[in-house]
Each structure stands twice: as C-alpha cells, then as structure tokens.
Design an enzyme around this catalytic site. Sequence first.
Site, PDB file in Angstrom:
ATOM      1  N   PHE A 191       3.547   2.927   5.779  1.00 22.98           N
ATOM      2  CA  PHE A 191       3.798   3.658   5.440  1.00 22.98           C
ATOM      3  C   PHE A 191       3.054   5.384   6.107  1.00 22.98           C
ATOM      4  O   PHE A 191       3.926   6.307   6.314  1.00 22.98           O
ATOM      5  CB  PHE A 191       3.308   3.471   4.328  1.00 22.98           C
ATOM      6  CG  PHE A 191       3.412   4.909   3.309  1.00 22.98           C
ATOM      7  CD1 PHE A 191       4.666   5.094   2.453  1.00 22.98           C
ATOM      8  CD2 PHE A 191       2.183   5.806   3.342  1.00 22.98           C
ATOM      9  CE1 PHE A 191       4.569   6.261   1.547  1.00 22.98           C
ATOM     10  CE2 PHE A 191       2.308   6.955   2.601  1.00 22.98           C
ATOM     11  CZ  PHE A 191       3.100   7.136   1.786  1.00 22.98           C
ATOM     12  N   ASP A 192       1.719   4.820   6.592  1.00 25.18           N
ATOM     13  CA  ASP A 192       1.491   6.554   7.035  1.00 25.18           C
ATOM     14  C   ASP A 192       2.146   6.446   8.530  1.00 25.18           C
ATOM     15  O   ASP A 192       2.081   7.571   8.709  1.00 25.18           O
ATOM     16  CB  ASP A 192      -0.155   5.683   7.591  1.00 25.18           C
ATOM     17  CG  ASP A 192      -0.972   5.263   6.403  1.00 25.18           C
ATOM     18  OD1 ASP A 192      -0.515   3.983   5.849  1.00 25.18           O
ATOM     19  OD2 ASP A 192      -2.425   5.395   6.438  1.00 25.18           O
ATOM     20  N   THR A 193       1.707   6.080   9.600  1.00 21.78           N
ATOM     21  CA  THR A 193       2.540   5.845  10.587  1.00 21.78           C
ATOM     22  C   THR A 193       4.265   6.336  10.211  1.00 21.78           C
ATOM     23  O   THR A 193       4.816   7.742  10.971  1.00 21.78           O
ATOM     24  CB  THR A 193       3.159   4.682  11.480  1.00 21.78           C
ATOM     25  OG1 THR A 193       2.041   4.066  11.649  1.00 21.78           O
ATOM     26  CG2 THR A 193       3.461   4.935  12.866  1.00 21.78           C
ATOM     27  N   ARG A 210       0.937  -0.869  -0.059  1.00 17.60           N
ATOM     28  CA  ARG A 210       0.307  -0.114   0.418  1.00 17.60           C
ATOM     29  C   ARG A 210       1.152   1.196  -0.068  1.00 17.60           C
ATOM     30  O   ARG A 210       0.754   2.190  -0.358  1.00 17.60           O
ATOM     31  CB  ARG A 210      -1.093   0.096   1.415  1.00 17.60           C
ATOM     32  CG  ARG A 210      -1.919   0.724   0.604  1.00 17.60           C
ATOM     33  CD  ARG A 210      -2.799   1.187   2.595  1.00 17.60           C
ATOM     34  NE  ARG A 210      -1.823   1.228   3.523  1.00 17.60           N
ATOM     35  CZ  ARG A 210      -2.339   1.619   4.915  1.00 17.60           C
ATOM     36  NH1 ARG A 210      -4.145   1.731   5.513  1.00 17.60           N
ATOM     37  NH2 ARG A 210      -1.576   2.122   6.110  1.00 17.60           N
ATOM     38  N   TYR A 259      -6.166   9.483   0.404  1.00 19.78           N
ATOM     39  CA  TYR A 259      -6.626   8.052  -0.013  1.00 19.78           C
ATOM     40  C   TYR A 259      -7.096   7.520   1.140  1.00 19.78           C
ATOM     41  O   TYR A 259      -7.303   8.263   2.356  1.00 19.78           O
ATOM     42  CB  TYR A 259      -4.812   7.349  -0.033  1.00 19.78           C
ATOM     43  CG  TYR A 259      -4.617   6.818   1.727  1.00 19.78           C
ATOM     44  CD1 TYR A 259      -5.224   5.347   1.827  1.00 19.78           C
ATOM     45  CD2 TYR A 259      -3.385   7.279   2.514  1.00 19.78           C
ATOM     46  CE1 TYR A 259      -4.842   5.088   3.311  1.00 19.78           C
ATOM     47  CE2 TYR A 259      -3.598   7.037   3.631  1.00 19.78           C
ATOM     48  CZ  TYR A 259      -4.018   5.035   4.136  1.00 19.78           C
ATOM     49  OH  TYR A 259      -3.934   5.060   5.262  1.00 19.78           O
TER      50      TYR A 259
END
Length: 410
Positions: A204-206, A94, A112
């Site tokens: 990735f988000d973190t 992702r 997103y």
Amino acid sequence: MEPMTTTVLPGAASYSAHVPQGAVLDVVIPVYNEEKDLEPCVRRLHAHLRRSFPYPFRITIADNASTDATLGVATALSRELPEVRAIHLDQKGRGRALNAVWTASDAPVLAYMDVDLSTDLAALLPLVAPLISGHSDLAIGTRLSRGSRVVRGPKREIISRCYNLILRGTLATRFSDAQCGFKAIRRDVAERLLPLVQDTGWFFDTELLVLAERAGLRIHEVPVDWVDDPDSRVDIVATAVADLKGIWRLGRGLATGALPIGYLRQQVGRDGAPKGLAGQLVRFAGVGVASTLAYVAIFGLLRLVAGAQAANLLALLITAVANTAANRRLTFGVTGWRGAGRHQMQGLVVFGLGLALTSGSLAALSALAPSASRLVEIAVLVVANLAATVLRFVLMRAWVFNQTKATLAG
C-alpha cells in the site's frame, strides 16, 4: 469528557471513541494481534503529542481482524484517553486499515506509524510540519539518508536497500525509503490518490508513493532514528513476493495508461509535468538538446553512405518520432497509449515543417557556397534544427498536446 460516539466506516465495524473536534493531525496505528505492545505504544505516543505537539490531534487505533485481546485494549484506551479512538475491521491488511481510516477522517493531515514505535517520535513534528504549512503533499521517514541513525540486522538492511533499488530500476522512483512505517499525507491529496490504490497489504505504501510521485506531488523526506524490532512477526518472504507482484501490476498500469496519471497530475500535481510555460520550456529544451545531438550523430553516420538531403531526411524522421514520444511523456505529462498514434501523426506534420526549414537551409547553402566544407554544412543544419525545435514547441503546446489536456480535463 466528551460523550462516546458510534460511527461506521467503509469496510469496518462500528467503533466507540472520544473524538476531539477540530483535530489537525490524525495518527493511525494499524494493529493485528498486538495485545502486548499496543497499550505502552499508545500511552507513549499520547504523552509525546500532549507534551510537544502544538496542534489538536487524534490517535486512531485501527484493529484489522485481531483474534486476541487487541480490540479490548484499544477500546479501553479510547475510553480513558480523550484523543484516542478505536476502530475494528473484519478483514486483515494494513493497507485496508489505513485506507478505511484515512478515507473517513476529517483531519487535514493524516499519518501512520507502526505499533512497535521503531522510529523516534522526535521526528513526528518535522514529518507533518511541511504538510500543515502546505509546503509538501506527502512526507516519509527515511532510514536510508545520511542523517538517519539506524540499528538493525544485516539481513533486513540488505532486503530494504535491494527493494528500493528494484523500485528505482523498474518504476523510476526517486524517494529513498518506501517501507519505513512512518508516513503522512494531506487529506485533500489522500482523497485523490486513495481511490486509485488497489493494494490492501504491505505494498500500500509503495503504491501510494509511486502514484504521488508520478502525479508531480511534493514528497518530503525526514531522516529518522530507527531501531529494529527484534520480535517483528512480518513474513519477509511472503511480503517480498507480494511486493514484486505489486510492482508488476503497478508498472503495467502505468505503461498501458490504465492509471489516469495525466488527469491526476492536472488536478493535484505540482511539478511532474509543469503546468506553467517556464517549466515546460525547461523540459522541452532538455529533450531538444538530446534530439539535436542525436540528429547530428545520425546525420554524420548516414552522410558517409548517402547524400546530404537523404541523410537529413532519415535523421530528422528518426529523431522526430523519438522527440514526440519524449515530449509527450516528459514535457506535457501524457502517459499510456491513448492518443499516441494521433500524436505521432501530428508530430509528423511538425516534422514536415522542420524538414522544409532544414532542407531549405541546405539548398540555400548549396546555392550560396557550393564548395562549403562538411563542418559548415553541419553547422548550418544545427542552427536550422534549433529553429525547427522552437517551432515544434509552439505547435506541440498549442496544437498536438493541447487537445489531449482538454480531453483529460473533461
């Protein structure tokens, strides 16, 4: 209908889509083997944006290495709906999909959301509005706010809360919900942050949020209505292990200075280490108050077993080292080990001046009032130490850490 275009993204295969010009918002839907849920998700999102979003938009379906008919469904949607495009990547992840699409997008605001649309779409405009206006740099949906309405099982609730507690304990994060699949970022900010994000999966988000927070960027949080997808295929154990590895890697990079947070803060930061004099004064004053209290406590303890001058020397030395380290990180935004030794040496020079000021005050008190009580002695030292603190700020700002800023900027 606009003619179809073909473009190659970094790490992605070519895609065909109707790409509207001048889109303000690009909403990415990363998918892997979602042939069943993709079409109703995109149609629902498309209808919502057409009906309630006041700016031109684009929906990008990022198919990352699906092995079912997901890409076919995505391509068909892109041919039918003018605001939809489809992209295929040959590798899973992702984070990889988001990085590829966001890096190539021309929209000023990038967002997103997960294909299951667990988050109520009514939160989309509140999510991106602060970014469009320029008020904020990133925005996240949060399921852990008092205003959020969440329906999910106890297992996922506990895991989510524990994960965010771990982040607060290890990386000192302040944002409330790192994992909600509902986020947005300004493109100019993404251009600075994305090259530093290493993770290609769920972490990735973190990683993006931690870097943004350390850089002093403004993160806007939106309470969301969120209903858990009972058919979610996320491997919780594998994801948790990968997240813990990511926390360790990111924490090590921050601690060793491998990540150029100081330089990044200078380029895009708002308030992590205040650029203006007022913000630095506030932080420096906080460190100064803490240092003064520590000095008084240490001096009082040492005075029980040593003379006034010796106790003053040791108390000042101990607090000076701690004060330099704290101001280096908190007030002037310098991280990592680079230059730390030099900063401490320069800090000791400043300490010497403070020592002269406080020792001179003690000598003057002894000459003027030889029988002064211990309370008067401490009061004089407190005043002298506060004066030394003012001198320390001026020298640190103009001399000790000014050199570091010039080096980083170059």
